[in-house]
Design an enzyme around this catalytic site. Structure first.
Site, PDB file in Angstrom:
ATOM      1  CB  CYS A   1      -0.914  -0.036   1.180  1.00 50.28           C
ATOM      2  SG  CYS A   1      -0.047   0.065   2.734  1.00 50.28           S
TER       3      CYS A   1
ATOM      4  CG  HIS B   1      -3.382   5.832   5.004  1.00 52.56           C
ATOM      5  ND1 HIS B   1      -4.629   5.315   5.315  1.00 52.56           N
ATOM      6  CD2 HIS B   1      -2.473   4.946   4.408  1.00 52.56           C
ATOM      7  CE1 HIS B   1      -4.300   4.073   4.814  1.00 52.56           C
ATOM      8  NE2 HIS B   1      -3.129   3.881   4.316  1.00 52.56           N
TER       9      HIS B   1
END
Length: 637
Positions: free
Chosen positions: A26, A559
């Protein structure tokens, strides 16, 4: 290759190439699926140069790298000989049975809840119009509205076939075909004549047999609106499809695999899965009603009082299929009815906060939270008002419990899955349109929940500090804000929302400060703006996270949500590309907060400066609520 040695060391210390099932990445970390996590050497990995920390979560062994994760990932793929795959990590099965159940249910039902609620509202309004004498049930208007209202629920197996098959890893359209076979209209007319014979005579499962399949008796059930049979059939169908995919030549896979899968799964569903699942659903409904009938008032207190707690932790998904099953089997359900007062208890507490609290930011936040709560959207109220203040949340639970008990005492029930808040009231009207005591009890039940929560919060839910203006404390807050502004470099807030310290985040990589210092934001609007002018140095393909290097040199990571990489980019829209130059205040990403939360993911968004080590001091705002563009972080050189 720059990271070749680091890649070799990582592979060796996660147990070697043979211990790795798969690896993806990720925005900050490598996500391994290991055959045996005990073979990994966690302490050695954490001490490596180039590794921030190591986490084990959701069946994934996560090695946190930071901004250079893409380069390290490429090295790991090359060194380990893996197939390059930038797809998000799949949910592991190595979680508790209960968590897996909740995940399956939420994944299957959440994509269609909006349409299910919409069609339920139409059906409820139709029933209300008949009850008020505005519509004749024989009129064309009524019939068309009823067709719209019944459309999804009647053909529920088709819709669930799509979402269930998708969840279990099969082809969604095969799932739809299985569901369509279950509600095929011709089969419903077969039972018009005399049965060939009867199975299980004199038992609870006595079943007349009207047709056979290859000589095997078929127990025909009504699968319209059913839930359990199609979910089980889809789970088995996905496995059967995978089996045929492995053994079928590529040149004919397109049609042979669906052909073989349907030819196996549909007959098995009619012969075994359907009857057994239907009987199981009937037993589940009887068990639910048996527990309810033992003490309806206690059941109402329990469901009404804890419903908001269930929602916070996602546990309500365990009750939703039970309620839908009750609607299918019995035509009504008391479970969701008992939870109906909870949202009104919540807005009663919020109204009291709105009136009494002196903090202007909290007061301004209370108004929209109250309004959205009227329509059943209570997340702004819970996360923005009552939960942070603590006492109002507990008081709202008390109000919800009392309201739930009144619903149970009146034997109120829902007759369709409808809207939320005031839009949910029509779902409590019986299809006959008869408004008896069970319906009229709705008004006092909701009123009691609302008024009780309001009164208790107004008099006991707020401390003196909340209800008394304190010039001294306000002066301190101003001074702190001014202190924030004296930094050499300012990072603006990239979104609107509520401020939370990083330490409260469940993800240890962020909460420990391993990825850098900063704050977290609970967004109230699905837009992310550039906090500085600079270059987009990282934009993950799933669009849930972005890294920006400011003109000043500061490296900023944002994020959106926790574990949202698993959404695969769904509900996110990136308006820039990696490598692009952006100006402060430029819109970068749009995201659907409600859809992300319905998918079961937390929306808390960390905003961190990943290279904080080069700054003498990092200051963060002391505000509890912030608008995009407001000062968020200052960096002193």
């Amino acid at each position: 290759m720059k990271y070749e040695q680091l890649a070799k060391d990582i592979i060796e210390n996660v147990g070697g190439r043979e211990n790795i099932n798969s690896v993806v990445h990720c925005i900050t970390r490598l996500r391994f699926k290991l055959k045996d996590e005990s073979k990994a050497n966690k302490e050695v990995l954490k001490d490596m140069d180039g590794v921030v920390t190591v986490m084990q979560s959701g069946g994934q062994y996560q090695v946190v790298i930071g901004n250079h994760v893409q380069d390290v990932y490429k090295a790991v793929v090359e060194v380990g000989g893996f197939g390059a795959n930038d797809a998000p990590a799949e949910e592991s099965g190595k979680t508790s049975l209960f968590n897996r159940f909740i995940d399956i249910i939420s994944s299957i039902f959440s994509p269609i809840l909006g349409v299910l609620a919409a069609t339920g509202m139409i059906k409820g309004l139709n029933a209300m119009f008949v009850a008020l004498g505005w519509l004749d049930p024989t009129s064309g208007t009524y019939q068309i509205l009823n067709a719209v209202g019944d459309s999804l629920f009647y053909f529920f197996p088709i819709f669930l076939g799509y979402t269930a098959m998708k969840k279990f890893g099969g082809s969604p359209f095969i799932g739809m075909a299985i569901g369509a076979a279950l509600v095929y209209p011709t089969l419903s007319t077969v039972t018009a004549g005399d049965p060939l014979y009867t199975l299980f005579s004199g038992t609870l499962f006595e079943s007349p047999v009207y047709i056979t399949f290859l000589g095997i008796p078929v127990i025909l059930m009504s699968y319209a609106s059913s839930v359990i049979p199609i979910i089980i059939a889809s789970a088995i169908g996905a496995k059967v499809e995978k089996m045929f995919t492995k053994i079928t030549p590529d040149v004919v896979k397109t049609f042979i695999v669906p052909f073989a899968t349907l030819l196996v799964v549909v007959p098995v569903t009619f012969l075994l899965i359907g009857p057994i699942a239907t009987w199981a659903g009937q037993l589940l409904g009887q068990a639910t009603l048996f527990i309810f009938n033992l003490s309806p008032i206690i059941a109402g207190l329990f469901i009404g009082g804890l419903w908001q707690v269930f929602v916070i932790f996602g546990l309500h998904w365990g009750l939703v299929p039970i309620a839908i099953n009750n609607l299918t089997v019995y035509g009504s359900d008391p479970v969701l009815a008992m939870a109906f007062a909870a949202s009104f208890a919540q807005i009663g507490a919020v109204l009291a906060v709105w009136i009494r609290i002196k903090n202007q930011k909290m007061k301004s936040l209370s108004a929209p939270a109250f309004i959205s709560g009227i329509f059943g959207v209570t997340e702004p109220a819970i996360y923005g008002i009552t939960l942070p203040l603590k006492k109002p949340f507990f008081i709202s639970c008390i109000g919800g419990a009392v309201g739930g008990a009144v619903f149970a005492f009146a034997n109120s029930a829902i007759y369709m899955v409808g809207g939320l808040g005031i839009f949910g009231i029509p779902s409590l009207i019986p299809p006959t349109g008869e408004l008896g005591f069970a319906f009229w009890a709705v008004v006092p039940a909701l009123g009691i929940a609302f008024v009780l929560s309001f009164v208790l919060t107004y008099f006991f839910g707020l401390s003196k500090a909340h209800t008394t203006a304190d010039p001294a404390s306000e002066k301190v807050a101003v001074q702190k804000e001014e202190a924030l502004l004296v930094g050499n470099q300012i990072v603006a807030s990239p979104m609107e929302g509520l401020i939370r310290p990083l330490s409260e985040i469940g993800d240890a990589a962020f909460s420990s400060g391993a990825l850098g210092q900063g704050v977290a934001i609970e967004p109230t609007e699905g837009r992310l703006f550039a906090p500085v002018s600079g270059i987009v140095t990282a934009l993950f393909p799933t669009k849930h996270a972005i890294g920006i290097t400011a003109d000043s040199g500061a490296e900023i990571l944002i994020h959106i949500g926790m574990n949202t990489v698993q959404l695969g980019g769904e509900h996110f829209t990136a308006l820039v590309e990696q490598g692009a130059r952006v100006e402060k205040g430029q819109l970068l990403i749009e995201f659907d907060i409600e859809a992300i939360q319905k998918a079961g993911f937390e929306i808390t968004t960390p905003v961190v400066v990943t290279d904080t080590g080069k700054y003498a001091q990092v200051n963060t705002t002391t505000d509890k609520q912030i608008k995009w563009g407001d000062p968020l972080i200052s960096l002193d050189i």
